[in-house]
Design an enzyme around this catalytic site. Structure first.
Site, PDB file in Angstrom:
ATOM      1  N   HIS A 191       0.730  -1.167  -0.120  1.00 23.44           N
ATOM      2  CA  HIS A 191       0.009   0.078  -0.105  1.00 23.44           C
ATOM      3  C   HIS A 191       0.909   1.434   0.020  1.00 23.44           C
ATOM      4  O   HIS A 191       2.052   1.235   0.593  1.00 23.44           O
ATOM      5  CB  HIS A 191      -0.919   0.009   1.309  1.00 23.44           C
ATOM      6  CG  HIS A 191      -2.113  -0.937   1.019  1.00 23.44           C
ATOM      7  ND1 HIS A 191      -3.316  -0.575   1.900  1.00 23.44           N
ATOM      8  CD2 HIS A 191      -2.520  -1.987   0.059  1.00 23.44           C
ATOM      9  CE1 HIS A 191      -4.230  -1.375   1.490  1.00 23.44           C
ATOM     10  NE2 HIS A 191      -3.960  -2.155   0.492  1.00 23.44           N
ATOM     11  N   GLU A 247      -6.718  -0.650  -5.417  1.00 22.07           N
ATOM     12  CA  GLU A 247      -7.588   0.213  -4.716  1.00 22.07           C
ATOM     13  C   GLU A 247      -7.404   1.642  -5.021  1.00 22.07           C
ATOM     14  O   GLU A 247      -6.121   2.143  -4.921  1.00 22.07           O
ATOM     15  CB  GLU A 247      -7.584   0.029  -2.862  1.00 22.07           C
ATOM     16  CG  GLU A 247      -7.742  -1.270  -2.541  1.00 22.07           C
ATOM     17  CD  GLU A 247      -7.612  -1.416  -0.982  1.00 22.07           C
ATOM     18  OE1 GLU A 247      -8.326  -0.788  -0.464  1.00 22.07           O
ATOM     19  OE2 GLU A 247      -6.744  -2.250  -0.815  1.00 22.07           O
TER      20      GLU A 247
END
Length: 326
Positions: free
Chosen positions: A37, A106
């Site tokens: 991430h 995402e």
């Protein structure tokens, strides 16, 4: 079922993650997965180091455990040709212990490059092209590619492992299963849906391929104090209940905080096993086993509680899980 440990880059810094990786292997976990991430989901988590640098260090402090990205998005922040090079390098450093886990990404992480966030069908098209490019590069020859979303100009991987790096793909519904089951070496999912596992095997059978491993993930929050565990789980993991279709669209930690502001401690405790009882985790793992998952990665919520969790896992949790599901 095999049991693994999740190196959560959202709740610990890089040096701590490397220490956790070594401890997880000593504890007896069979594999370790790492999130990739640019942001944590919530400000309270507080971390987001670069996963690939951490993975390189992890290969040098572990000897036996399989390592996975869980998952890397090879479509926007990273060009697929670069992901292929990174994966081949980690495979070499780990002595062929690496499985490349890929997903459609995402908004939380991909928006940082300023290209917007495409709709889900476009993201699946991009991931399909990326998987094809990565596979071509793993063949070891020069690759030229012109697709709808990517171009590759005379690329070649000069350092490849003896064992071709396997590729797993994250799926959440029938559309993604149909696209990726025929071309992937493993399935990755966060929800214990038996229909995903069955559809995955059906799609593979239609193209003459055998069944594959299926990886799931289960958050837990160990603490000797159940109340403290529930508070921590709510603080750091209340985003988890939103589901993939919602979570993939939210652009930042403030959005996750707003979307989960009315999630209560009891809501989270009802979905995540909290406290010192191994039986609660054994029962939470059952839907994955019943659905047909072969591998389950546990997430211990709370970066500061890892040492206690490792002691608990070694002496109580892993023996009970293996007794129930081996």
């Amino acid at each position: 079922m095999r049991f693994g440990y999740t190196l959560m880059t959202e709740q610990a810094g890089p040096r701590e993650l490397v220490r956790h990786a070594a401890s997880a292997e000593e504890t007896g976990f069979e594999f370790e997965v790492m999130s990739d991430h640019y942001f944590p989901w919530l400000d309270e988590q507080g971390h987001a180091p670069y996963a690939w640098s951490v993975l390189g260090a992890v290969t040098q402090v572990t000897e036996r455990v399989e390592l996975l990205t869980f998952v890397t998005c090879p479509t926007m922040r990273y060009h697929p040709a670069v992901v292929a090079q990174k994966a081949a390098t980690i495979s070499l450093l780990s002595g062929d212990r690496f499985l490349l886990g890929l997903g459609a990404g995402e908004n939380l992480n991909e928006h940082v490059i300023g290209r917007g966030w495409p709709p889900v069908n476009v993201r699946h098209e991009m991931l399909s092209e990326a998987v094809e490019i990565i596979g071509d590069l793993f063949d070891g020859e020069y690759v030229n590619y012109t697709g709808r979303h990517y171009r590759v100009d005379s690329a070649k991987l000069w350092d490849l492992p003896e064992r071709r790096t396997p590729v797993g793909v994250a799926v959440s519904g029938r559309q993604s299963v149909e696209r990726f089951a025929p071309v992937a070496d493993a399935m990755i999912a966060t929800e214990p849906k038996g229909e995903l596992c069955r559809a995955w095997d059906e799609e593979r059978a239609q193209v003459g391929e055998d069944s594959t491993r299926k990886f799931g993930q289960l958050p837990v929050c160990w603490d000797p104090d159940r109340e403290a565990a529930e508070r921590r789980a709510r603080e750091q993991f209340r985003w988890f209940g939103g589901g993939w279709k919602v979570n993939s669209e939210l652009p930042g930690p403030a959005s996750f905080a707003g979307a989960t502001q009315f999630v209560t401690q009891s809501d989270v405790a009802g979905a995540i096993p909290c406290g010192p009882d191994p039986e609660a985790v054994v029962q939470a793992a059952r839907p994955f086993a019943d659905a047909g998952f072969t591998d389950l990665a546990l997430v211990q919520i709370g970066g500061a509680q890892q040492n206690g969790f490792f002691d608990f896992a070694a002496t109580e949790l892993l023996p009970e899980l293996r007794k129930a599901y081996f």
